[in-house]
Design an enzyme around this catalytic site. Sequence first.
Site, PDB file in Angstrom:
ATOM      1  N   LYS A  10      29.657  48.361  44.114  1.00  0.00           N
ATOM      2  CA  LYS A  10      30.481  48.033  45.281  1.00  0.00           C
ATOM      3  C   LYS A  10      30.966  49.282  46.021  1.00  0.00           C
ATOM      4  O   LYS A  10      30.921  50.399  45.477  1.00  0.00           O
ATOM      5  CB  LYS A  10      31.673  47.186  44.817  1.00  0.00           C
ATOM      6  CG  LYS A  10      31.277  45.808  44.285  1.00  0.00           C
ATOM      7  CD  LYS A  10      32.519  44.957  44.027  1.00  0.00           C
ATOM      8  CE  LYS A  10      32.148  43.589  43.484  1.00  0.00           C
ATOM      9  NZ  LYS A  10      33.330  42.709  43.343  1.00  0.00           N
ATOM     10  N   TYR A  50      29.343  35.644  49.911  1.00  0.00           N
ATOM     11  CA  TYR A  50      30.464  35.108  49.120  1.00  0.00           C
ATOM     12  C   TYR A  50      30.921  33.732  49.626  1.00  0.00           C
ATOM     13  O   TYR A  50      32.076  33.356  49.374  1.00  0.00           O
ATOM     14  CB  TYR A  50      31.626  36.096  49.128  1.00  0.00           C
ATOM     15  CG  TYR A  50      31.466  37.262  48.169  1.00  0.00           C
ATOM     16  CD1 TYR A  50      31.405  37.061  46.787  1.00  0.00           C
ATOM     17  CD2 TYR A  50      31.393  38.571  48.635  1.00  0.00           C
ATOM     18  CE1 TYR A  50      31.276  38.124  45.897  1.00  0.00           C
ATOM     19  CE2 TYR A  50      31.264  39.649  47.750  1.00  0.00           C
ATOM     20  CZ  TYR A  50      31.203  39.412  46.382  1.00  0.00           C
ATOM     21  OH  TYR A  50      31.080  40.464  45.501  1.00  0.00           O
ATOM     22  N   ASN A 113      36.526  46.223  42.154  1.00  0.00           N
ATOM     23  CA  ASN A 113      36.191  46.274  40.730  1.00  0.00           C
ATOM     24  C   ASN A 113      34.792  46.822  40.445  1.00  0.00           C
ATOM     25  O   ASN A 113      34.165  46.471  39.461  1.00  0.00           O
ATOM     26  CB  ASN A 113      36.415  44.909  40.075  1.00  0.00           C
ATOM     27  CG  ASN A 113      35.546  43.819  40.658  1.00  0.00           C
ATOM     28  OD1 ASN A 113      34.845  44.049  41.626  1.00  0.00           O
ATOM     29  ND2 ASN A 113      35.574  42.645  40.062  1.00  0.00           N
ATOM     30  N   HIS A 116      29.358  44.046  40.892  1.00  0.00           N
ATOM     31  CA  HIS A 116      29.218  42.583  40.936  1.00  0.00           C
ATOM     32  C   HIS A 116      28.013  42.190  40.092  1.00  0.00           C
ATOM     33  O   HIS A 116      27.048  42.949  39.993  1.00  0.00           O
ATOM     34  CB  HIS A 116      28.977  42.108  42.373  1.00  0.00           C
ATOM     35  CG  HIS A 116      28.438  40.708  42.452  1.00  0.00           C
ATOM     36  ND1 HIS A 116      29.250  39.604  42.410  1.00  0.00           N
ATOM     37  CD2 HIS A 116      27.159  40.229  42.527  1.00  0.00           C
ATOM     38  CE1 HIS A 116      28.500  38.503  42.458  1.00  0.00           C
ATOM     39  NE2 HIS A 116      27.230  38.871  42.537  1.00  0.00           N
ATOM     40  N   GLU A 127      20.782  35.178  44.892  1.00  0.00           N
ATOM     41  CA  GLU A 127      21.372  36.444  45.336  1.00  0.00           C
ATOM     42  C   GLU A 127      20.298  37.530  45.513  1.00  0.00           C
ATOM     43  O   GLU A 127      20.364  38.330  46.449  1.00  0.00           O
ATOM     44  CB  GLU A 127      22.459  36.877  44.332  1.00  0.00           C
ATOM     45  CG  GLU A 127      23.641  35.916  44.379  1.00  0.00           C
ATOM     46  CD  GLU A 127      24.761  36.213  43.391  1.00  0.00           C
ATOM     47  OE1 GLU A 127      24.660  37.175  42.596  1.00  0.00           O
ATOM     48  OE2 GLU A 127      25.751  35.468  43.423  1.00  0.00           O
TER      49      GLU A 127
HETATM   50  P1  CMP Z   1      32.627  39.436  42.079  1.00  0.00           P
HETATM   51  O1  CMP Z   1      31.986  39.332  40.756  1.00  0.00           O
HETATM   52  O2  CMP Z   1      31.987  40.293  43.100  1.00  0.00           O
HETATM   53  O3  CMP Z   1      32.793  37.957  42.680  1.00  0.00           O
HETATM   54  C1  CMP Z   1      33.889  37.559  43.467  1.00  0.00           C
HETATM   55  C2  CMP Z   1      34.885  38.639  43.647  1.00  0.00           C
HETATM   56  O4  CMP Z   1      36.146  38.227  44.115  1.00  0.00           O
HETATM   57  C3  CMP Z   1      35.197  39.251  42.290  1.00  0.00           C
HETATM   58  O5  CMP Z   1      34.104  39.997  41.848  1.00  0.00           O
HETATM   59  C4  CMP Z   1      36.458  40.027  42.576  1.00  0.00           C
HETATM   60  O6  CMP Z   1      36.191  41.344  43.009  1.00  0.00           O
HETATM   61  C5  CMP Z   1      37.055  39.234  43.714  1.00  0.00           C
HETATM   62  N1  CMP Z   1      38.290  38.622  43.271  1.00  0.00           N
HETATM   63  C6  CMP Z   1      38.449  37.737  42.279  1.00  0.00           C
HETATM   64  N2  CMP Z   1      39.754  37.412  42.146  1.00  0.00           N
HETATM   65  C7  CMP Z   1      40.426  38.144  43.079  1.00  0.00           C
HETATM   66  C8  CMP Z   1      41.770  38.254  43.440  1.00  0.00           C
HETATM   67  N3  CMP Z   1      42.727  37.563  42.801  1.00  0.00           N
HETATM   68  N4  CMP Z   1      42.102  39.099  44.441  1.00  0.00           N
HETATM   69  C9  CMP Z   1      41.129  39.802  45.086  1.00  0.00           C
HETATM   70  N5  CMP Z   1      39.820  39.719  44.790  1.00  0.00           N
HETATM   71  C10 CMP Z   1      39.476  38.906  43.791  1.00  0.00           C
END
Ligand code: CMP
Length: 138
Positions: A10, A50, A113, A116, A127
Amino acid sequence: MSNLTFGIIKPDAVRKGHTGKIIDKILADGFRIRGMKLIHQTIKNAEGFYAVHSERPFFGELTEFMSSGPCVVLALEKENAVKAWRDLMGATNPAEAAEGTLRKEFAGSIGENAVHGSDSDENAAIEIAYFFSKLELV
Ligand code: CMP
């Protein structure tokens, strides 16, 4: 059980210069990289990717972040790839991620984070097709 999954390094991790270290760990964990490219998504592209989260309160924040800078999209091959990649990534919330996982080492928050990964074989196929043409998968 498929041997392919989809991953993203990311924008937070790319911005901090962690791309090479993450790719090293992917290869050291026994994945074969079948597709890889550096892209900068538009917000529309991120919204499409998303779409399942469109009703979530964090959707705006998520799609703005995912289009805030370059990211690396990956098609990864390994036996039982979806689970193997999720294990290497660690928990979505880095505060809960186990020692030795990518999110423990590189993620700053639940929103930013670092990586993904697909959550099922079906979504992995969707995807991968969202980002890669057949020619880009080797
Ligand atoms: P990802 O695996 O990319 O899939 C959905 C994303 O939403 C997840 O990783 C997080 O980065 C994001 N996400 C999930 N919960 C939250 C939250 N409470 N606040 C902000 N982002 C979130």
